[in-house]
Design a protein around this motif. Structure first.
Motif, PDB file in Angstrom:
ATOM      1  N   ASP A 136      22.192  22.169  72.768  1.00  0.00           N
ATOM      2  CA  ASP A 136      22.530  23.559  72.473  1.00  0.00           C
ATOM      3  C   ASP A 136      24.035  23.793  72.359  1.00  0.00           C
ATOM      4  OD1 ASP A 136      19.848  24.224  72.491  1.00  0.00           O
ATOM      5  OD2 ASP A 136      19.849  24.806  74.603  1.00  0.00           O
ATOM      6  N   LEU A 137      24.836  22.809  72.791  1.00  0.00           N
ATOM      7  CA  LEU A 137      26.279  22.957  72.701  1.00  0.00           C
ATOM      8  C   LEU A 137      26.759  23.137  71.261  1.00  0.00           C
ATOM      9  CD1 LEU A 137      27.781  20.378  75.241  1.00  0.00           C
ATOM     10  CD2 LEU A 137      27.988  22.868  75.295  1.00  0.00           C
ATOM     11  N   SER A 138      26.034  22.560  70.308  1.00  0.00           N
ATOM     12  CA  SER A 138      26.478  22.628  68.922  1.00  0.00           C
ATOM     13  C   SER A 138      26.552  24.071  68.432  1.00  0.00           C
ATOM     14  CB  SER A 138      25.563  21.797  68.020  1.00  0.00           C
ATOM     15  OG  SER A 138      24.217  22.227  68.130  1.00  0.00           O
ATOM     16  N   ILE A 139      25.571  24.884  68.792  1.00  0.00           N
ATOM     17  CA  ILE A 139      25.589  26.289  68.390  1.00  0.00           C
ATOM     18  C   ILE A 139      26.714  27.035  69.096  1.00  0.00           C
ATOM     19  CG2 ILE A 139      24.261  28.417  68.288  1.00  0.00           C
ATOM     20  CD1 ILE A 139      23.294  26.178  66.430  1.00  0.00           C
ATOM     21  N   ASN A 140      26.947  26.708  70.362  1.00  0.00           N
ATOM     22  CA  ASN A 140      28.048  27.347  71.074  1.00  0.00           C
ATOM     23  C   ASN A 140      29.397  26.971  70.488  1.00  0.00           C
ATOM     24  OD1 ASN A 140      26.608  28.865  73.000  1.00  0.00           O
ATOM     25  ND2 ASN A 140      26.240  27.044  74.237  1.00  0.00           N
ATOM     26  N   VAL A 144      36.238   7.398  67.135  1.00  0.00           N
ATOM     27  CA  VAL A 144      35.159   8.189  67.745  1.00  0.00           C
ATOM     28  C   VAL A 144      34.109   7.209  68.246  1.00  0.00           C
ATOM     29  CG1 VAL A 144      33.498  10.057  67.425  1.00  0.00           C
ATOM     30  CG2 VAL A 144      35.604  10.025  66.082  1.00  0.00           C
ATOM     31  N   LYS A 145      34.117   6.942  69.540  1.00  0.00           N
ATOM     32  CA  LYS A 145      33.203   5.956  70.116  1.00  0.00           C
ATOM     33  C   LYS A 145      31.836   6.578  70.397  1.00  0.00           C
ATOM     34  CE  LYS A 145      36.730   3.125  72.411  1.00  0.00           C
ATOM     35  NZ  LYS A 145      37.941   3.870  72.045  1.00  0.00           N
ATOM     36  N   GLY A 146      30.811   5.706  70.436  1.00  0.00           N
ATOM     37  CA  GLY A 146      29.482   6.143  70.838  1.00  0.00           C
ATOM     38  C   GLY A 146      28.720   6.850  69.738  1.00  0.00           C
ATOM     39  N   ASP A 147      27.559   7.353  70.113  1.00  0.00           N
ATOM     40  CA  ASP A 147      26.677   7.994  69.131  1.00  0.00           C
ATOM     41  C   ASP A 147      26.256   9.390  69.578  1.00  0.00           C
ATOM     42  OD1 ASP A 147      25.029   7.359  71.211  1.00  0.00           O
ATOM     43  OD2 ASP A 147      23.554   6.244  70.034  1.00  0.00           O
ATOM     44  N   ASP A 148      27.155  10.065  70.323  1.00  0.00           N
ATOM     45  CA  ASP A 148      26.867  11.422  70.781  1.00  0.00           C
ATOM     46  C   ASP A 148      28.090  12.284  70.444  1.00  0.00           C
ATOM     47  OD1 ASP A 148      25.493  13.501  71.850  1.00  0.00           O
ATOM     48  OD2 ASP A 148      25.462  12.752  73.911  1.00  0.00           O
ATOM     49  N   VAL A 149      28.054  12.888  69.281  1.00  0.00           N
ATOM     50  CA  VAL A 149      29.204  13.629  68.769  1.00  0.00           C
ATOM     51  C   VAL A 149      28.734  14.983  68.255  1.00  0.00           C
ATOM     52  CG1 VAL A 149      31.159  13.622  67.174  1.00  0.00           C
ATOM     53  CG2 VAL A 149      30.239  11.445  68.027  1.00  0.00           C
ATOM     54  N   LEU A 150      29.506  16.026  68.528  1.00  0.00           N
ATOM     55  CA  LEU A 150      29.253  17.351  67.993  1.00  0.00           C
ATOM     56  C   LEU A 150      30.479  17.812  67.216  1.00  0.00           C
ATOM     57  CD1 LEU A 150      27.681  19.111  71.119  1.00  0.00           C
ATOM     58  CD2 LEU A 150      26.480  18.005  69.235  1.00  0.00           C
ATOM     59  N   LEU A 186      29.847  25.155  59.374  1.00  0.00           N
ATOM     60  CA  LEU A 186      29.168  23.866  59.283  1.00  0.00           C
ATOM     61  C   LEU A 186      29.067  23.309  60.688  1.00  0.00           C
ATOM     62  CD1 LEU A 186      28.156  21.301  57.716  1.00  0.00           C
ATOM     63  CD2 LEU A 186      30.570  20.583  57.640  1.00  0.00           C
ATOM     64  N   VAL A 187      27.854  22.944  61.106  1.00  0.00           N
ATOM     65  CA  VAL A 187      27.627  22.400  62.441  1.00  0.00           C
ATOM     66  C   VAL A 187      26.913  21.062  62.297  1.00  0.00           C
ATOM     67  CG1 VAL A 187      26.565  22.762  64.695  1.00  0.00           C
ATOM     68  CG2 VAL A 187      27.483  24.714  63.430  1.00  0.00           C
ATOM     69  N   LEU A 188      27.479  20.028  62.935  1.00  0.00           N
ATOM     70  CA  LEU A 188      26.949  18.670  62.824  1.00  0.00           C
ATOM     71  C   LEU A 188      26.647  18.114  64.212  1.00  0.00           C
ATOM     72  CD1 LEU A 188      29.663  17.290  60.365  1.00  0.00           C
ATOM     73  CD2 LEU A 188      27.445  18.293  59.749  1.00  0.00           C
ATOM     74  N   ARG A 189      25.607  17.287  64.272  1.00  0.00           N
ATOM     75  CA  ARG A 189      25.239  16.673  65.545  1.00  0.00           C
ATOM     76  C   ARG A 189      24.774  15.239  65.316  1.00  0.00           C
ATOM     77  NH1 ARG A 189      20.375  16.196  68.536  1.00  0.00           N
ATOM     78  NH2 ARG A 189      20.788  15.873  70.748  1.00  0.00           N
ATOM     79  N   LEU A 190      25.367  14.320  66.074  1.00  0.00           N
ATOM     80  CA  LEU A 190      24.935  12.936  66.113  1.00  0.00           C
ATOM     81  C   LEU A 190      24.354  12.702  67.505  1.00  0.00           C
ATOM     82  CD1 LEU A 190      25.235  10.321  64.304  1.00  0.00           C
ATOM     83  CD2 LEU A 190      27.211   9.762  65.718  1.00  0.00           C
ATOM     84  N   PRO A 191      23.217  12.008  67.670  1.00  0.00           N
ATOM     85  CA  PRO A 191      22.601  11.070  66.737  1.00  0.00           C
ATOM     86  C   PRO A 191      21.561  11.651  65.785  1.00  0.00           C
ATOM     87  CG  PRO A 191      21.536  10.898  68.853  1.00  0.00           C
ATOM     88  CD  PRO A 191      22.640  11.912  69.022  1.00  0.00           C
ATOM     89  N   SER A 192      21.237  12.926  65.893  1.00  0.00           N
ATOM     90  CA  SER A 192      20.171  13.469  65.038  1.00  0.00           C
ATOM     91  C   SER A 192      20.592  13.554  63.574  1.00  0.00           C
ATOM     92  CB  SER A 192      19.763  14.861  65.532  1.00  0.00           C
ATOM     93  OG  SER A 192      20.814  15.789  65.316  1.00  0.00           O
TER      94      SER A 192
END
Length: 322
Positions: A4-8, A262-268, A296-302
């Protein structure tokens, strides 16, 4: 991280965009930047994170808020510990002169996952997902253009390369034109242009050239969410910049890949248009103290890609500076 952080984050960039857009064409880039910074900082106070600014408005003695190292968010027990990269107004000159492609932008990743990029220049190259793995910063301009063109199923003459309109790019421009490729110069805002390489309708196939290192990390975060590619190399113009690089344990000899930045696979990632551009519409103020924004809102890994159109009642908008 909490999905839910992506929307915030979109609420954070919306607040900055709404405040900064009031200065469109008024010739006051410092006023625009200050309003966007203040609005973004106040909106962060409503977000459930244990956040640390790793890319922001400068060192603690250079910026009153959103400075590097500042702790932001509600900081409640159980909130995610995250690194935050912000640019409350990427394109201050564009806003000042009433030009396109200014955005408010935030990238967020778990603690330790974003490169703490010093405020120096970076030589950059970026492309969209169809050409991922084909770019090499150490290769020649011609080799990179031909490699990406082949991946996209184009001739070099059909390629469009974007770069900042700066005197330092005179040689690069000659090299690009020698391949037959088209050039799209931009005055400001190379974050949004890098992101545009991931959208066919933008007409931008690659970005090349020298821009800000902090903006490079933010762009890399978005490109990672979109499956694109990015490489960069830090550049120091004087001894003060070299000391800044050394203080952050960065390396001017290293070519940083997207996974180094940008390390890892959890990025907003979230961006809101301040002035209209190739990717996002700018803030549109309406009657009745309302305004429309596009984000524009992006989310990894989805790899979720959201374009959010919002209408705001400005009398009831926290974080909005009149």
């Amino acid at each position: 991280m909490n999905r839910d952080l992506s929307i915030n984050l979109a609420r954070v960039t919306e607040a900055a965009a709404l405040s900064g857009a009031r200065f469109l064409g008024r010739g006051d880039k410092n006023g625009a930047d200050g309003a966007a910074v203040d609005a973004m900082r106040r909106m962060f106070d409503t977000v459930h994170i244990n956040g640390t600014v790793v890319i922001g408005e400068g060192e603690i003695d250079e910026a009153p808020m959103l400075y590097i190292g500042e702790k932001i968010g509600l900081q409640d027990e159980g909130d995610d510990y995250v690194d935050i990269a912000v640019d409350p107004l990427d394109g201050t000159t564009a806003i000042s002169n009433g030009m396109n492609n200014a955005i408010a932008v935030v990238a967020l990743a778990p603690q330790g996952c974003l490169l703490h990029a010093p405020d120096v220049y970076m030589n950059k190259i970026a492309c969209g997902p169809k050409a991922k793995g084909k770019i090499r910063l150490e290769a020649s301009t011609e080799e990179n253009i031909r490699a990406v063109a082949e991946a996209l199923g184009k001739a070099p003459e059909e390629m469009t390369i974007s770069l900042l309109d700066r005197d330092r790019h005179e040689t690069l421009i000659q090299e690009i034109r020698a391949t037959g490729a088209r050039i799209k110069k931009i005055q400001d805002g190379d974050i949004v242009t890098a992101i545009s390489t991931c959208f066919d309708e933008s007409g931008v196939d690659m970005i090349m050239g020298i821009g800000g290192a902090p903006e490079g990390v933010i762009a890399a975060a978005a490109l990672k969410c979109l499956g694109g590619d990015f490489q960069g190399k830090l550049m120091c113009l004087d001894e003060k910049q070299r000391q800044r690089v050394e203080a952050l344990h960065a390396d001017t000899e290293k070519i940083y890949t997207i996974d180094d930045l940008v390390k890892g696979d959890d990025v907003l990632f979230a961006a809101t248009g301040v002035s209209s551009g190739d990717l996002l519409k700018g803030v549109h103020f309406m009657k009745g103290k309302r305004a429309r924004t596009q984000s524009l809102v992006l989310r990894l890994p989805s790899k979720t890609v959201r374009f959010i159109d919002s209408v705001h009642d400005l009398e009831h908008k926290p974080g909005y500076a009149q």
